[in-house]
Design a protein around this motif. Structure first.
Motif, PDB file in Angstrom:
ATOM      1  N   VAL A 128       4.898   1.327  -4.077  1.00 46.97           N
ATOM      2  CA  VAL A 128       4.172   1.166  -2.818  1.00 46.97           C
ATOM      3  C   VAL A 128       4.987   1.822  -1.709  1.00 46.97           C
ATOM      4  N   GLY A 129       4.323   2.553  -0.847  1.00 48.50           N
ATOM      5  CA  GLY A 129       5.016   3.200   0.276  1.00 48.50           C
ATOM      6  C   GLY A 129       4.156   3.157   1.528  1.00 48.50           C
ATOM      7  N   LEU A 130       4.733   3.657   2.592  1.00 45.70           N
ATOM      8  CA  LEU A 130       4.076   3.616   3.898  1.00 45.70           C
ATOM      9  C   LEU A 130       3.887   5.046   4.401  1.00 45.70           C
ATOM     10  N   VAL A 157       5.551   9.940   2.884  1.00 50.08           N
ATOM     11  CA  VAL A 157       5.513   8.510   2.598  1.00 50.08           C
ATOM     12  C   VAL A 157       6.944   7.975   2.565  1.00 50.08           C
ATOM     13  N   ASN A 186       9.447   5.219   1.143  1.00 54.11           N
ATOM     14  CA  ASN A 186       9.493   4.241   0.049  1.00 54.11           C
ATOM     15  C   ASN A 186      10.287   3.004   0.483  1.00 54.11           C
ATOM     16  N   SER A 187      10.435   2.046  -0.429  1.00 53.27           N
ATOM     17  CA  SER A 187      11.063   0.773  -0.052  1.00 53.27           C
ATOM     18  C   SER A 187      12.540   0.949   0.288  1.00 53.27           C
ATOM     19  N   ASP A 241      -0.940   3.680   6.804  1.00 53.05           N
ATOM     20  CA  ASP A 241      -1.538   3.246   5.538  1.00 53.05           C
ATOM     21  C   ASP A 241      -0.445   2.830   4.567  1.00 53.05           C
ATOM     22  N   GLU A 242      -0.684   1.746   3.860  1.00 50.15           N
ATOM     23  CA  GLU A 242       0.170   1.404   2.722  1.00 50.15           C
ATOM     24  C   GLU A 242      -0.501   1.981   1.491  1.00 50.15           C
ATOM     25  N   LYS A 270      -4.038   0.873   0.031  1.00 48.18           N
ATOM     26  CA  LYS A 270      -4.241  -0.578   0.060  1.00 48.18           C
ATOM     27  C   LYS A 270      -5.222  -0.933   1.175  1.00 48.18           C
ATOM     28  N   ARG A 325      -6.864  -2.002   4.440  1.00 47.80           N
ATOM     29  CA  ARG A 325      -6.311  -1.896   5.793  1.00 47.80           C
ATOM     30  C   ARG A 325      -6.676  -3.125   6.613  1.00 47.80           C
ATOM     31  N   ASN A 338      -3.465  -0.317  10.388  1.00 45.81           N
ATOM     32  CA  ASN A 338      -2.569  -1.488  10.343  1.00 45.81           C
ATOM     33  C   ASN A 338      -1.715  -1.631  11.601  1.00 45.81           C
ATOM     34  N   ASN A 368       3.729  -3.432  14.293  1.00 47.16           N
ATOM     35  CA  ASN A 368       3.346  -2.021  14.345  1.00 47.16           C
ATOM     36  C   ASN A 368       2.692  -1.772  15.695  1.00 47.16           C
TER      37      ASN A 368
END
Ligand code: GDP
Ligand code: ZN
Length: 330
Positions: free
Chosen positions: A39-41, A52, A54-55, A75-76, A94, A96, A115, A202
């Motif tokens: 999962v990333g942002l 993106v 990452n964690s 967005d995730e 994912k 929103r 988000n 955010n």
């Protein structure tokens, strides 16, 4: 501008596929933690590619799988590494919490961020302290349906008397529910309060050119240059600062800076949205003598009566009327 899902039918179809991918990802993470979906942002987005995070805070250049619809900053996403180590593929978005859209050049709504928790409206004491322009921003804020707060920057440039007058005007806004921070990026006044107000959320920052947005961003993100450098590296050396970008804040949370959106106070707004955007009018709407009262010159207007009894400020009603007129002219 509204936080609605775009292309709803299309998206519903796609969502079923996405949910399956998300589910698969969650399940497989339990069984096999090294399976390479993560999962990333989304930090930035360019056509068919996105940067993106990452964690671990590393930035990856990702290709966006075709049927995903539009990806935006914030967005995730679920992504997977490809054989080509320098690139990954985004497989799913994912759900929103919200999507912000703005009119494109054909006035069609175009999503630009997802988000978001709050909008920070930056204004300044000089060259012009403009409650009317602030009202325009607030109308858009209410239309979008997000929380927000107001920053009055450049407090170092006004006399004590002028500051008193500004505070008197702004007391109206605090009374109707808009939090307020006075700041100066020159004297550091209010910056600590600002840092606290944005942390762990955010945020998106808007305001007219010259009010001090860049200066404020530099205080909220002291290592901005480092983040810009990392982005440019992830983007194969291309300069990317003109794109909507998500930056990490120093105490958690993010700030979205979107050059094309900063001046959203001048976007076209429909008359009903203007009325709804003056939140203190709401208890009186529907109580005017004429059901289609525009609160201009009509007799038996409950909003004007509320001004007479001191429940609504005359300045805000006047600003509302001016906005309706500007809209008709525009
Ligand atoms: P932006 O266009 O909204 O990003 O505004 P900038 O951050 O570029 O600031 C515009 C100008 O105002 C620059 O010359 C800044 O140095 C100046 N400025 C920004 N904040 C302050 C402040 O709090 N006080 C004073 N005196 N000048 C400021
Ligand atoms: Zn009325």
């Amino acid at each position: 501008m509204a936080p609605r899902k775009l292309n709803k039918q299309q998206r519903n179809r796609i969502r079923a596929a996405q949910e399956k991918t998300i589910q698969d990802n969650t399940d497989s993470n339990h069984e096999s933690p090294d399976l390479d979906t993560s999962v990333g942002l989304v930090i930035q987005h360019h056509g068919k590619n996105a940067i993106v995070e990452n964690s671990e805070g590393e930035l990856l250049d990702c290709r966006v799988r075709q049927n995903l619809g539009s990806i935006v900053c914030g967005d995730e996403v679920i992504y997977q590494h490809t054989d080509n180590q320098t690139q990954a593929v985004i497989l799913a978005i994912k759900d929103r919490r919200n999507v912000l859209v703005r009119p494109d050049f054909r006035r069609k709504p175009k999503p630009f961020a997802a988000n978001i928790d709050q909008i920070i409206i930056v204004t300044a004491t000089v060259p012009e302290f403009s409650p009317h322009l602030l009202d325009r921003y607030l109308v858009v804020l209410e239309y979008i349906g997000l929380k927000g707060f107001i920053v009055i920057n450049k407090t170092d440039l006004v006399s004590a008397d002028d500051m008193d007058a500004i505070q008197t005007t702004m007391a109206i806004y605090e009374r109707i529910g808009y939090p307020l921070i006075y700041s100066s990026t020159k004297s550091d006044h209010g910056l600590e309060a600002l840092i606290q107000a944005v942390s762990d959320k955010n945020n998106i920052l808007v305001g007219q050119s010259g009010v001090g947005k860049s200066s404020i961003i530099n205080h909220l993100i002291p290592e901005l240059d480092v983040q810009v450098g990392e982005l440019s590296q992830a983007n194969h050396g291309k300069h990317t600062t003109s794109s909507t970008t998500l930056y990490r804040l120093r105490k958690g949370g993010h700030l979205i800076d979107s050059p094309g959106v900063r001046d959203f106070g001048v976007w076209h707004i429909e008359p009903e949205q203007i009325t709804a955007g003056f939140i203190e009018f709401r208890p009186y709407l529907g109580q005017c003598k004429f059901h289609n009262c525009k609160h201009l010159h009509e007799p038996g207007c409950a909003v004007k009566e509320a001004v007479n009894t001191g429940h609504i400020s005359a300045e805000r009603l006047q600003s509302y009327q001016q906005m309706l007129n500007e809209n008709n002219a525009g």
